[in-house]
Design a protein around this motif. Sequence first.
Motif, PDB file in Angstrom:
ATOM      1  N   ALA A  98       0.828  -1.210   0.000  1.00  0.00           N
ATOM      2  CA  ALA A  98       0.000   0.000   0.000  1.00  0.00           C
ATOM      3  C   ALA A  98       0.858   1.253   0.000  1.00  0.00           C
ATOM      4  O   ALA A  98       0.616   2.196  -0.768  1.00  0.00           O
ATOM      5  CB  ALA A  98      -0.935  -0.003   1.207  1.00  0.00           C
ATOM      6  N   GLN A 142       0.382   2.652   8.481  1.00  0.00           N
ATOM      7  CA  GLN A 142      -0.807   2.641   7.641  1.00  0.00           C
ATOM      8  C   GLN A 142      -1.084   4.046   7.129  1.00  0.00           C
ATOM      9  O   GLN A 142      -2.229   4.416   6.897  1.00  0.00           O
ATOM     10  CB  GLN A 142      -2.026   2.121   8.428  1.00  0.00           C
ATOM     11  CG  GLN A 142      -2.254   0.620   8.321  1.00  0.00           C
ATOM     12  CD  GLN A 142      -2.735   0.205   6.935  1.00  0.00           C
ATOM     13  OE1 GLN A 142      -1.929  -0.094   6.042  1.00  0.00           O
ATOM     14  NE2 GLN A 142      -4.041   0.164   6.742  1.00  0.00           N
ATOM     15  N   ASP A 170      -4.592   3.299  -5.387  1.00  0.00           N
ATOM     16  CA  ASP A 170      -5.749   2.530  -4.906  1.00  0.00           C
ATOM     17  C   ASP A 170      -6.994   3.310  -5.321  1.00  0.00           C
ATOM     18  O   ASP A 170      -7.191   4.439  -4.866  1.00  0.00           O
ATOM     19  CB  ASP A 170      -5.689   2.388  -3.382  1.00  0.00           C
ATOM     20  CG  ASP A 170      -6.813   1.528  -2.819  1.00  0.00           C
ATOM     21  OD1 ASP A 170      -7.912   1.520  -3.416  1.00  0.00           O
ATOM     22  OD2 ASP A 170      -6.608   0.883  -1.770  1.00  0.00           O
ATOM     23  N   SER A 192      -8.960   0.427   2.622  1.00  0.00           N
ATOM     24  CA  SER A 192      -8.147  -0.404   3.523  1.00  0.00           C
ATOM     25  C   SER A 192      -7.833   0.296   4.833  1.00  0.00           C
ATOM     26  O   SER A 192      -7.363  -0.324   5.789  1.00  0.00           O
ATOM     27  CB  SER A 192      -6.836  -0.780   2.838  1.00  0.00           C
ATOM     28  OG  SER A 192      -6.063   0.397   2.595  1.00  0.00           O
ATOM     29  N   PHE A 194      -5.709   2.976   4.799  1.00  0.00           N
ATOM     30  CA  PHE A 194      -4.456   3.701   4.580  1.00  0.00           C
ATOM     31  C   PHE A 194      -4.766   5.176   4.352  1.00  0.00           C
ATOM     32  O   PHE A 194      -5.648   5.529   3.581  1.00  0.00           O
ATOM     33  CB  PHE A 194      -3.716   3.130   3.374  1.00  0.00           C
ATOM     34  CG  PHE A 194      -2.277   3.566   3.277  1.00  0.00           C
ATOM     35  CD1 PHE A 194      -1.268   2.762   3.771  1.00  0.00           C
ATOM     36  CD2 PHE A 194      -1.933   4.790   2.705  1.00  0.00           C
ATOM     37  CE1 PHE A 194       0.060   3.159   3.695  1.00  0.00           C
ATOM     38  CE2 PHE A 194      -0.617   5.196   2.637  1.00  0.00           C
ATOM     39  CZ  PHE A 194       0.384   4.381   3.138  1.00  0.00           C
TER      40      PHE A 194
END
Length: 330
Positions: A98, A142, A170, A192, A194
């Motif tokens: 990520a 994150q 993303d 997610s 993030f």
Amino acid sequence: MKPISPTIQTLYQDLVQQVHAANERAGSLYTRSIKNIDYVYLKRTVGSARRDIFIGRADAPEVQARTEQIRQEAIRAKERRKIVSTLKAAGVPVPTYALGAVLDAVADASLLRQAVVVGTAAYQCFSPIVGFSLPSAALMTQDADLATASLALAGDDTTETMETILQRADPTFKPIPGLSPKAPPSSFRAASGFVVDLLTPQLRRNDTNPMPLQNLHAGAVPLQHLRWLITDPIPACALYASGIPLRVPMPARFAIHKLILAQKRTGDRSKRTKDLLQAKALIEALQFSDPWALADAYEEACAQGIGWRQPIERSLQELKINAAPSASFG
């Protein structure tokens, strides 16, 4: 902490030089005929997306020169991927998928030429720079924090918004609404969880929060102490794909800044703990690899006044580190 061999440190620095010297990004070239005229396009992967980029008429000399540069860069990128694999095998920290995808998308938009990567994303790059494997517990993140001193932050395509850029990493990235519905977003979150935060140095107490980054249809949160942290950043590389060129703060300044930040945290115990852990790990590494840089950063920060010196000393007391540079940092 385990020392990183000089060979691996040198290999990492070679990679840093190579990625920062590259003036093209690798990809696959193809032609498309329109009304009997061939045009060249470049297809490349960015984060989780694929981009098709128009280069120009195939018979134009400048297009032919650029396509040759792109072909040569593809060869160099293949060699860099081998270096990245070697560094990974040696235990040099790598970003999560990520984080790597976010950095790749931001780099593709040319924003990392002006922005400085801070926070844990920067800390992940420090191991081969300071010569020690830093504790893995302090490497997990994150989020990604991007700091800029210029509110004119923009990439090669100034029509792109920050949301568009991040959605290449993303597609679920969306702006996080602020307190004012009219304020530009300074944070973006993916499904997610993030988060990408945009930051800028505070110039005066009544700075607008966030400060608008007009070109990106976004804003940046003004923070104290940030200008000192991001002054004179150093080149680094994220070990993702063939290597992502970025700039990070000096490790010594990062460590001292974390000492300050830990005392400013209110209500988030986990982030405060991570601040102290990262500061402690870097201080211990720098005491061996670059004690004078650490002493200089400590003295520079303390010279800013009691608002800087007091939180530094409090954090050092918590960590049971002597605050005197001559005893602890030199």
